[in-house]
Design an enzyme around this catalytic site. Structure first.
Site, PDB file in Angstrom:
ATOM      1  N   GLY A 113      -1.999  -4.319   1.313  1.00 44.54           N
ATOM      2  CA  GLY A 113      -1.263  -3.358   0.558  1.00 44.54           C
ATOM      3  C   GLY A 113      -1.950  -3.386  -0.893  1.00 44.54           C
ATOM      4  O   GLY A 113      -2.726  -4.278  -1.449  1.00 44.54           O
ATOM      5  N   CYS A 114      -1.981  -2.345  -1.814  1.00 42.75           N
ATOM      6  CA  CYS A 114      -2.336  -2.375  -3.028  1.00 42.75           C
ATOM      7  C   CYS A 114      -1.972  -3.240  -4.080  1.00 42.75           C
ATOM      8  O   CYS A 114      -2.585  -4.105  -4.545  1.00 42.75           O
ATOM      9  CB  CYS A 114      -2.403  -0.966  -3.463  1.00 42.75           C
ATOM     10  SG  CYS A 114      -0.635  -0.292  -3.496  1.00 42.75           S
ATOM     11  N   TYR A 115      -0.838  -3.146  -4.350  1.00 43.92           N
ATOM     12  CA  TYR A 115       0.026  -4.443  -5.135  1.00 43.92           C
ATOM     13  C   TYR A 115      -0.279  -5.686  -4.645  1.00 43.92           C
ATOM     14  O   TYR A 115      -0.908  -6.424  -5.549  1.00 43.92           O
ATOM     15  CB  TYR A 115       1.495  -4.180  -5.290  1.00 43.92           C
ATOM     16  CG  TYR A 115       2.136  -3.180  -5.973  1.00 43.92           C
ATOM     17  CD1 TYR A 115       1.798  -2.729  -7.200  1.00 43.92           C
ATOM     18  CD2 TYR A 115       2.743  -2.020  -5.260  1.00 43.92           C
ATOM     19  CE1 TYR A 115       2.104  -1.751  -8.050  1.00 43.92           C
ATOM     20  CE2 TYR A 115       3.223  -1.010  -5.794  1.00 43.92           C
ATOM     21  CZ  TYR A 115       2.960  -0.883  -7.427  1.00 43.92           C
ATOM     22  OH  TYR A 115       3.681   0.233  -7.937  1.00 43.92           O
TER      23      TYR A 115
END
Length: 311
Positions: free
Chosen positions: A114-116
């Site tokens: 995921g990005c975060y």
């Protein structure tokens, strides 16, 4: 020439993966007829033809397609969130540790991070692993992303809408879907408090983790440990201690890495070194999604890691 089938190539991540792979000298993208995108037999045919299938699908659809891929013995890179802590899947963060690249290269099933979590894990994992931060500590993460991180629905809310919120915090039920991934791969005993936000800009992400240190631990020591951990990495840069490296300085912003596969980590501390902020900046669509996907494809197919990862 290797063949890649992108299931979900018209979505935000899928479009960006395809746009990168168009420039890849050793990969051919094979596409499904839009009228057959829900045709199981056509998907099965393309999976058999492809060396790797990339899933850029909603979570529920990704589960169904993985079941089909497993039945056919296909290699899969899944950009959804459903397999990031699943047994039998390799976590596709090449910089996680010294063995991760080899694991990705050999894997049949790889989950794209995921990005975060990408920024959070790169900050916390080495510090926890080296005993500089407590494994059983209670951590808070504040973060903001461009609206493209929310997919088509959020993009439609912002683009062409002058009344869209300039800033908004969400995930206030403390059950954000990234939390299990963050906790597992950061090696934390406790689930962190994660407060994500969206801003009225398309791309970019900034993550902040405030800390209160004790004893002889200082922000400078944390920065030195991160710098040593990532000194050989092409896509992770650790900024000098207490320096704001930003075109908008003295402000630290989510901007400057759009369309790249780069992550910039930084450590800021008070004069006594006890009050600290760890920060990570990246493009939510680059290293946070499509750039990382192409980096993983390169590893899985035996190509140089940096080919076509940026726009």
């Amino acid at each position: 020439m290797k063949k890649v089938f992108i299931d979900g190539e018209t979505g935000t991540t899928g479009l960006q993966v395809r746009e990168r792979l168009v420039n890849h000298p050793d990969i051919e993208v094979i596409s499904i007829d839009p009228d057959k995108k829900r045709d199981v037999e056509e998907k099965r045919r393309l999976m058999k033809e492809a060396d790797i299938t990339v899933l850029c699908l909603p979570d529920d659809a990704a589960k169904d397609t993985v079941a089909l891929a497993k039945a056919e013995g296909c290699r899969v890179l899944d950009a959804s969130s459903v397999h990031r802590i699943a047994d039998g899947w390799v976590y596709g963060l090449a910089e996680l540790d010294a063995s991760q690249r080899g694991s990705i290269q050999d894997a049949q099933f790889v989950s794209n991070p995921g990005c975060y979590p990408t920024g959070i894990i790169l900050l916390l994992k080495p510090l926890v692993e080296q005993g500089l931060l407590a494994k059983n500590g209670h951590y808070t993460v504040n973060a903001i992303s461009g609206y493209t991180g929310g997919g088509k629905q959020l993009i439609e809310q912002y683009e062409g809408n002058s009344g869209a919120a300039s800033y908004g915090t969400y995930g206030l039920n403390f059950k954000h879907k990234h939390l299990p991934e963050i906790q597992k791969w950061s090696q934390l005993d406790n689930t962190p408090i994660f407060i994500p936000s969206v801003g009225s800009f398309a791309q970019g992400m900034l993550i902040s983790i405030p800390l209160t240190l004790s004893g002889d631990m200082t922000g400078e020591k944390l920065q030195a440990a991160l710098a040593a951990t990532y000194e050989e990495e092409d896509f992770v840069t650790v900024q000098p201690f207490n320096e704001v490296k930003d075109s908008h300085a003295p402000f630290l912003t989510p901007h400057g890495l759009e369309n790249t596969n780069q992550v910039e980590l930084a450590v800021f501390a008070s004069e006594d070194g006890q009050s600290v902020v760890l920060s990570a900046k990246l493009d939510n669509l680059g290293k946070g999604a499509s750039g990382a996907a192409v980096q993983n494809l390169n590893l899985m197919l035996g190509f140089a890691e940096n080919v076509a990862v940026e726009l």
